[in-house]
Write a protein that holds these residues in place. Structure first.
Motif, PDB file in Angstrom:
ATOM      1  N   GLN B 164       0.829  -1.205   0.000  1.00 17.93           N
ATOM      2  CA  GLN B 164       0.000   0.000   0.000  1.00 17.93           C
ATOM      3  C   GLN B 164       0.867   1.260   0.000  1.00 17.93           C
ATOM      4  OE1 GLN B 164      -2.687  -0.465   3.277  1.00 17.93           O
ATOM      5  NE2 GLN B 164      -4.035  -1.863   2.149  1.00 17.93           N
ATOM      6  N   ALA B 165       1.925   1.241   0.840  1.00 21.21           N
ATOM      7  CA  ALA B 165       2.823   2.389   0.908  1.00 21.21           C
ATOM      8  C   ALA B 165       3.495   2.614  -0.446  1.00 21.21           C
ATOM      9  CB  ALA B 165       3.874   2.168   1.997  1.00 21.21           C
ATOM     10  N   GLN B 166       3.880   1.507  -1.092  1.00 15.03           N
ATOM     11  CA  GLN B 166       4.534   1.584  -2.396  1.00 15.03           C
ATOM     12  C   GLN B 166       3.573   2.168  -3.441  1.00 15.03           C
ATOM     13  OE1 GLN B 166       6.096  -2.226  -3.501  1.00 15.03           O
ATOM     14  NE2 GLN B 166       8.010  -1.302  -4.215  1.00 15.03           N
ATOM     15  N   ALA B 167       2.324   1.714  -3.393  1.00 13.11           N
ATOM     16  CA  ALA B 167       1.315   2.204  -4.334  1.00 13.11           C
ATOM     17  C   ALA B 167       1.073   3.697  -4.105  1.00 13.11           C
ATOM     18  CB  ALA B 167       0.010   1.418  -4.169  1.00 13.11           C
ATOM     19  N   ARG B 168       1.025   4.101  -2.809  1.00 10.67           N
ATOM     20  CA  ARG B 168       0.825   5.527  -2.482  1.00 10.67           C
ATOM     21  C   ARG B 168       1.978   6.361  -3.023  1.00 10.67           C
ATOM     22  NH1 ARG B 168      -1.188   4.150   2.506  1.00 10.67           N
ATOM     23  NH2 ARG B 168       0.856   4.361   3.474  1.00 10.67           N
ATOM     24  N   SER B 169       3.211   5.853  -2.813  1.00 12.34           N
ATOM     25  CA  SER B 169       4.371   6.639  -3.246  1.00 12.34           C
ATOM     26  C   SER B 169       4.419   6.701  -4.772  1.00 12.34           C
ATOM     27  CB  SER B 169       5.668   6.084  -2.629  1.00 12.34           C
ATOM     28  OG  SER B 169       6.391   5.339  -3.567  1.00 12.34           O
ATOM     29  N   ALA B 170       4.018   5.634  -5.446  1.00 11.99           N
ATOM     30  CA  ALA B 170       3.984   5.643  -6.918  1.00 11.99           C
ATOM     31  C   ALA B 170       2.944   6.656  -7.397  1.00 11.99           C
ATOM     32  CB  ALA B 170       3.662   4.250  -7.447  1.00 11.99           C
ATOM     33  N   GLU B 171       1.800   6.728  -6.684  1.00 10.54           N
ATOM     34  CA  GLU B 171       0.725   7.655  -7.038  1.00 10.54           C
ATOM     35  C   GLU B 171       1.197   9.107  -6.847  1.00 10.54           C
ATOM     36  OE1 GLU B 171      -1.954   7.496  -8.537  1.00 10.54           O
ATOM     37  OE2 GLU B 171      -2.912   9.405  -8.061  1.00 10.54           O
ATOM     38  N   LEU B 172       1.898   9.351  -5.728  1.00 10.42           N
ATOM     39  CA  LEU B 172       2.422  10.697  -5.469  1.00 10.42           C
ATOM     40  C   LEU B 172       3.431  11.092  -6.538  1.00 10.42           C
ATOM     41  CD1 LEU B 172       2.862  10.639  -1.580  1.00 10.42           C
ATOM     42  CD2 LEU B 172       1.203  11.954  -2.919  1.00 10.42           C
ATOM     43  N   ARG B 174       3.548   9.991  -9.571  1.00  6.90           N
ATOM     44  CA  ARG B 174       2.790  10.218 -10.807  1.00  6.90           C
ATOM     45  C   ARG B 174       2.190  11.627 -10.819  1.00  6.90           C
ATOM     46  NH1 ARG B 174      -1.755  10.424 -12.829  1.00  6.90           N
ATOM     47  NH2 ARG B 174      -2.871  10.189 -10.862  1.00  6.90           N
ATOM     48  N   ARG B 175       1.564  12.007  -9.683  1.00  3.29           N
ATOM     49  CA  ARG B 175       0.929  13.334  -9.590  1.00  3.29           C
ATOM     50  C   ARG B 175       1.969  14.447  -9.713  1.00  3.29           C
ATOM     51  NH1 ARG B 175      -3.088  13.027  -4.500  1.00  3.29           N
ATOM     52  NH2 ARG B 175      -3.999  11.005  -4.997  1.00  3.29           N
ATOM     53  N   HIS B 176       3.141  14.213  -9.040  1.00  2.00           N
ATOM     54  CA  HIS B 176       4.213  15.201  -9.068  1.00  2.00           C
ATOM     55  C   HIS B 176       4.673  15.417 -10.511  1.00  2.00           C
ATOM     56  CE1 HIS B 176       7.644  17.501  -7.789  1.00  2.00           C
ATOM     57  NE2 HIS B 176       8.479  16.641  -8.388  1.00  2.00           N
ATOM     58  N   LYS B 177       4.838  14.294 -11.234  1.00  2.00           N
ATOM     59  CA  LYS B 177       5.287  14.338 -12.628  1.00  2.00           C
ATOM     60  C   LYS B 177       4.259  15.084 -13.491  1.00  2.00           C
ATOM     61  CE  LYS B 177       7.240  10.935 -15.735  1.00  2.00           C
ATOM     62  NZ  LYS B 177       7.316   9.494 -15.991  1.00  2.00           N
ATOM     63  N   ALA B 178       2.967  14.792 -13.219  1.00  2.00           N
ATOM     64  CA  ALA B 178       1.892  15.419 -13.989  1.00  2.00           C
ATOM     65  C   ALA B 178       1.897  16.937 -13.744  1.00  2.00           C
ATOM     66  CB  ALA B 178       0.546  14.813 -13.582  1.00  2.00           C
ATOM     67  N   ARG B 179       2.136  17.327 -12.454  1.00  2.00           N
ATOM     68  CA  ARG B 179       2.170  18.771 -12.112  1.00  2.00           C
ATOM     69  C   ARG B 179       3.339  19.451 -12.838  1.00  2.00           C
ATOM     70  NH1 ARG B 179       0.495  17.621  -6.793  1.00  2.00           N
ATOM     71  NH2 ARG B 179       2.658  17.438  -6.152  1.00  2.00           N
ATOM     72  N   LEU B 180       4.501  18.767 -12.841  1.00  2.00           N
ATOM     73  CA  LEU B 180       5.682  19.325 -13.513  1.00  2.00           C
ATOM     74  C   LEU B 180       5.394  19.511 -15.001  1.00  2.00           C
ATOM     75  CD1 LEU B 180       8.784  17.448 -12.015  1.00  2.00           C
ATOM     76  CD2 LEU B 180       8.026  19.811 -11.590  1.00  2.00           C
TER      77      LEU B 180
END
Lengths: 187, 187
Positions: B164-172, B174-180
């Motif tokens: 779950q932690a890994q999935a959360r960090s992957a999601e974060l 992804r979002r960070h990359k999308a924001r950039l």
């Protein structure tokens, strides 16, 4: 005799179908490579290999499945995956009621090129010529699968004679033992 | 959670079913060893392992199958057979739609005895106590299969949290990359 040759692997699993038409005459029926990514869970990768082999058996109806015998020589992690894939291929063949034969890489090289230490390029070049292909099968795993199938076509008559000789010698040993036992009883 | 633990092998394949009842409470449901002779052709031996696992899944309806992760440490020939058997077990579980988990021998030992370098006797003694068995499971492969299942019961909540932690960090990420990417576009 139609042979499905399999160069087992998880990242790339080579599949090649060859018809042995007596003597040294062989013909390529089909060749391909099944791929799976290292990100995919192991069980799913194995399922992909099993499904592909099942499909090839259904479509091409081979008489026998020839698999490369895996050795623990290179990268340990790769070898484990290769061994797992080879187990899955052997199981799939057995479930389809087909005989399974294993050949070592040097048996394949020796059969196809005449030299047990031939390199990948030599095997590919030779298999392209032997099967009269317009171009060399790529990647190496595809060529290896065909080489394995050709190797089986050419080695099978010899292996068959060896198995018969072994069965005869076992039978003679059994009879000899029975005669000894009868003689011992008679004493 | 019901776990089928498998200590893969051709000569002896250990099978053990354990119910995890929350916390450290575990109960033994069934344990056995499937055997095959070295004289038997490899494909047939693998078929025997696959059939047994299929039967155990049908009868005991586990939620997950835990398999020992094979390493190339000992006898190379044995290890190859063990890897092939483990591939066949993972495939059978996947075909039944069950998740498959792998644990290394030291993860199993550490989970069950508290020490990653515990010997076979310590594992057997501990698993006998933990499962409240009247006598020690024999041979060692049977005890190992139970240890593997118990290990999974105890490690699963931690592995679940890690996933779950890994999935959360992957999601974060992804979002960070999308924001950039959005910021770069806006420039």
């Amino acid at each position: 005799m139609r042979v499905l040759g399999v160069d087992p692997g998880l990242t790339r699993c080579g599949l090649g179908v060859v018809d042995g038409r007596g003597g040294r005459t062989v013909a390529c029926v089909a060749v391909d490579v099944v791929r799976s990514s290292a990100d995919t869970p192991l069980a799913e990768r194995l399922l992909g290999v099993a499904d592909a082999v099942e499909e090839w058996i259904r479509v091409h109806r081979p008489d026998v499945v020839a698999i490369e015998r895996v050795f623990s020589q290179n990268n340990v992690r790769t070898v484990m995956g290769t061994a797992q894939a080879s187990g899955v291929v052997a199981l799939t063949a057995a479930r389809a009621g087909l005989p399974v034969a294993f050949h070592t890489p040097s048996e394949v090289k020796a059969a196809v090129t005449g030299a047990g230490r031939a390199d990948k390029q030599q095997v590919t070049a030779m298999i392209t010529r032997v099967l009269g292909l317009a171009e060399a099968p790529r990647p190496a795993d595809a060529a290896d699968a065909l080489a394995l199938a050709v190797c089986h076509c050419w080695r099978a008559p010899m292996l068959e004679r060896m198995a018969q000789a072994q069965a005869r010698s076992a039978e003679l040993a059994r009879r000899h033992k029975a005669r000894l036992a009868a003689a011992a009883k008679g004493r």
